[in-house]
Design an enzyme around this catalytic site. Structure first.
Site, PDB file in Angstrom:
ATOM      1  N   HIS A  14       1.144  -1.195  -0.199  1.00  0.00           N
ATOM      2  CA  HIS A  14      -0.468  -0.017  -0.229  1.00  0.00           C
ATOM      3  C   HIS A  14       0.841   1.578  -0.271  1.00  0.00           C
ATOM      4  CE1 HIS A  14      -4.254  -2.052   0.204  1.00  0.00           C
ATOM      5  NE2 HIS A  14      -3.144  -3.119   1.722  1.00  0.00           N
ATOM      6  N   ALA A  64      14.038 -18.457  10.031  1.00  0.00           N
ATOM      7  CA  ALA A  64      12.305 -18.568  10.471  1.00  0.00           C
ATOM      8  C   ALA A  64      12.167 -17.197  10.501  1.00  0.00           C
ATOM      9  CB  ALA A  64      12.309 -19.623  11.664  1.00  0.00           C
TER      10      ALA A  64
END
Length: 119
Positions: free
Chosen positions: A46, A93
């Site tokens: 955005h 991770a």
């Protein structure tokens, strides 16, 4: 879902459960890529630069994401718009990749930073 863009997935890839993958600005996944559980790849973002206009009316960027051959994304990795993850890289991770990663890198953290090279 591509959501107006495209998704290309190479040969011998694995995408594990609970991943969210969009193709808005174009997503290219190379060969022999491993994507662990709960990863998010969204090639759009955005625009929010004008505080006087609601974010929903400011549009999006759609630069795309490229994940080159032989990459491993650990569990819970987030890859943001405009990123290229270089061949042979490992992303730890929980990392958030907001900038491109050179080939054969090991990157971890929020934001992801290269901590070591595989070669």
């Amino acid at each position: 879902m591509p959501y107006g863009g495209s998704i290309e997935i190479g040969e011998n890839c694995s995408i594990n459960s609970f991943c969210h993958i969009n193709g808005n600005g174009g997503l290219k996944i190379g060969n022999n890529v491993r994507i662990a559980t709960n990863c998010t790849l969204i090639p759009a973002n955005h625009i929010f630069s004008d505080p006087n206009i609601p974010i929903t009316f400011q549009g999006e960027t759609r630069e795309g994401i490229t994940i080159e051959d032989d990459v491993w994304l650990g569990a819970g990795v987030k890859v943001l718009d405009g990123v290229v993850i270089g061949r042979g890289s490992v992303i730890g991770a929980g990392s958030v990749v907001n900038k491109s990663i050179p080939p054969f890198s090991i990157a971890v953290g929020i934001p992801a930073k290269v901590i070591k090279k595989r070669k």
